[in-house]
Design a protein around this motif. Sequence first.
Motif, PDB file in Angstrom:
ATOM      1  N   SER A 200       0.962  -1.229   0.040  1.00  0.00           N
ATOM      2  CA  SER A 200       0.000  -0.052   0.079  1.00  0.00           C
ATOM      3  C   SER A 200       0.772   1.083   0.308  1.00  0.00           C
ATOM      4  N   ALA A 201       0.515   2.245  -1.087  1.00  0.00           N
ATOM      5  CA  ALA A 201       1.443   3.367  -1.167  1.00  0.00           C
ATOM      6  C   ALA A 201       0.630   4.603  -1.637  1.00  0.00           C
ATOM      7  N   PRO A 202      -0.325   5.175  -0.923  1.00  0.00           N
ATOM      8  CA  PRO A 202      -1.356   6.191  -1.406  1.00  0.00           C
ATOM      9  C   PRO A 202      -0.738   7.211  -1.890  1.00  0.00           C
ATOM     10  N   THR A 203      -1.110   7.708  -3.077  1.00  0.00           N
ATOM     11  CA  THR A 203      -0.626   8.809  -3.869  1.00  0.00           C
ATOM     12  C   THR A 203      -0.545   9.989  -2.891  1.00  0.00           C
ATOM     13  N   SER A 204      -1.580  10.106  -2.156  1.00  0.00           N
ATOM     14  CA  SER A 204      -1.710  11.317  -1.289  1.00  0.00           C
ATOM     15  C   SER A 204      -0.443  11.773  -0.390  1.00  0.00           C
ATOM     16  N   GLU A 205       0.315  10.809  -0.007  1.00  0.00           N
ATOM     17  CA  GLU A 205       1.404  10.872   0.566  1.00  0.00           C
ATOM     18  C   GLU A 205       2.663  11.088  -0.400  1.00  0.00           C
ATOM     19  N   ASN A 206       2.776  11.564  -1.568  1.00  0.00           N
ATOM     20  CA  ASN A 206       3.421  12.053  -2.507  1.00  0.00           C
ATOM     21  C   ASN A 206       3.577  13.503  -2.295  1.00  0.00           C
ATOM     22  N   VAL A 207       2.762  13.978  -1.844  1.00  0.00           N
ATOM     23  CA  VAL A 207       2.538  15.646  -2.000  1.00  0.00           C
ATOM     24  C   VAL A 207       2.238  16.156  -0.774  1.00  0.00           C
ATOM     25  N   GLY A 208       2.808  17.681  -0.592  1.00  0.00           N
ATOM     26  CA  GLY A 208       2.473  18.339   0.847  1.00  0.00           C
ATOM     27  C   GLY A 208       1.193  19.102   0.951  1.00  0.00           C
ATOM     28  N   PRO A 209       0.678  19.535   2.051  1.00  0.00           N
ATOM     29  CA  PRO A 209      -0.510  20.342   1.863  1.00  0.00           C
ATOM     30  C   PRO A 209      -0.856  21.245   1.025  1.00  0.00           C
ATOM     31  N   ASP A 210      -0.014  21.660   0.296  1.00  0.00           N
ATOM     32  CA  ASP A 210      -0.269  22.638  -0.778  1.00  0.00           C
ATOM     33  C   ASP A 210      -0.423  21.890  -2.074  1.00  0.00           C
ATOM     34  N   GLY A 211      -0.354  20.484  -2.162  1.00  0.00           N
ATOM     35  CA  GLY A 211      -0.455  19.995  -3.342  1.00  0.00           C
ATOM     36  C   GLY A 211       0.763  19.940  -4.225  1.00  0.00           C
ATOM     37  N   PHE A 213       4.446  18.290  -5.065  1.00  0.00           N
ATOM     38  CA  PHE A 213       5.327  17.228  -4.477  1.00  0.00           C
ATOM     39  C   PHE A 213       6.335  17.519  -3.615  1.00  0.00           C
ATOM     40  N   ARG A 214       6.475  16.450  -2.821  1.00  0.00           N
ATOM     41  CA  ARG A 214       7.384  16.431  -1.556  1.00  0.00           C
ATOM     42  C   ARG A 214       8.866  16.689  -2.225  1.00  0.00           C
ATOM     43  N   PRO A 215       9.772  17.376  -1.834  1.00  0.00           N
ATOM     44  CA  PRO A 215      11.256  17.396  -2.289  1.00  0.00           C
ATOM     45  C   PRO A 215      11.589  15.658  -2.389  1.00  0.00           C
ATOM     46  N   ALA A 216      12.561  15.797  -3.367  1.00  0.00           N
ATOM     47  CA  ALA A 216      13.055  14.436  -4.012  1.00  0.00           C
ATOM     48  C   ALA A 216      13.562  13.839  -2.880  1.00  0.00           C
ATOM     49  N   ASP A 217      14.420  14.223  -1.819  1.00  0.00           N
ATOM     50  CA  ASP A 217      15.024  13.594  -0.630  1.00  0.00           C
ATOM     51  C   ASP A 217      13.783  12.787   0.268  1.00  0.00           C
ATOM     52  N   GLU A 218      12.671  13.639   0.449  1.00  0.00           N
ATOM     53  CA  GLU A 218      11.364  13.055   1.080  1.00  0.00           C
ATOM     54  C   GLU A 218      11.010  12.017   0.431  1.00  0.00           C
ATOM     55  N   LEU A 219      10.969  12.122  -0.890  1.00  0.00           N
ATOM     56  CA  LEU A 219      10.125  11.001  -1.605  1.00  0.00           C
ATOM     57  C   LEU A 219      10.892   9.708  -1.732  1.00  0.00           C
ATOM     58  N   THR A 220      12.223   9.975  -1.536  1.00  0.00           N
ATOM     59  CA  THR A 220      13.313   8.839  -1.772  1.00  0.00           C
ATOM     60  C   THR A 220      13.159   7.894  -0.355  1.00  0.00           C
ATOM     61  N   ALA A 221      13.073   8.759   0.639  1.00  0.00           N
ATOM     62  CA  ALA A 221      12.933   8.164   2.138  1.00  0.00           C
ATOM     63  C   ALA A 221      11.569   7.512   2.417  1.00  0.00           C
TER      64      ALA A 221
END
Length: 283
Positions: A200-211, A213-221
């Motif tokens: 399970s990896a919901p797409t909602s967790e790819n983005v921040g509150p402003d819609g 994308f989270r920074p690349a290092d956060e996505l990598t983690a």
Amino acid sequence: MEVIISASRLAHDLTADRPPVLLDVRWQLSVPGANGATAFDGRAAYAAGHLPGAVFVDLDVELAAAPGEHGRHPLPDLAEFGAAMRRAGVSADRPVVVYDGGQGWAAARAWWLLRWTGHPDVRVLDGGLSAWEGPLSADVPEPAEGDFEPVPRPAGLLDAAGAAALARSGVLLDARAGERYRGDVEPIDRVGGHIPGAVSAPTSENVGPDGRFRPADELTARFAALGVSAATQVGVYCGSGVSAAHQALALAVAGIPAELYVGSWSEWSADPSRPVAVGPDPQ
């Protein structure tokens, strides 16, 4: 290769002698019988105001074939897809920027299709139309015919058997909301649950509150915590191959290539002979 672009960078690029082709792909998932609401009309939203010079692209018509045995948004006929892109002014040697209303799913579907069929320079407007601070236009452009000819890459696409195998040999990410993955609810497809072995990896967790994308290092983690690294064979799926494209885009931001199961759960669950897992665990 950059896969997303900020609104400020796009505003700058649009002043160039040869600005990027803009595609407006506004679309929303329609859940039958949900509160009696009418389906979202992307073309009407486009007519009310869009980025100047943008051409509307209908996801259900131009980025997918009709629903059927291969799911709710199967691959479009590639000759028809190519013709639609050329009508929109897409050429092989000119950058393309795609956007939607802000969720990013539809724009990512256009991004994935163009990249999979060989376009070398496609980016998604990070945050979508919601992030744009410039003027909007109601004028409908008439772009010069483009020359893009789609040529699918040999890799990057999964069928049902390939998705099942990858769930065992690599990591298969399920981009849907957790309750659909677990099988708690299923508002659209025949049954709830997930492909056995999928994570399970919901797409909602790819983005921040402003819609955005989270920074690349956060996505990598984030993906590392799910068992994914640059050396991992990764596949993605969702309900019908739309939000999964957003997952593939997030992985690309993190520098991780992924394969997309376009048929996704709508194809998988339509066949009663295919196994279904329920609950929070992959198996």
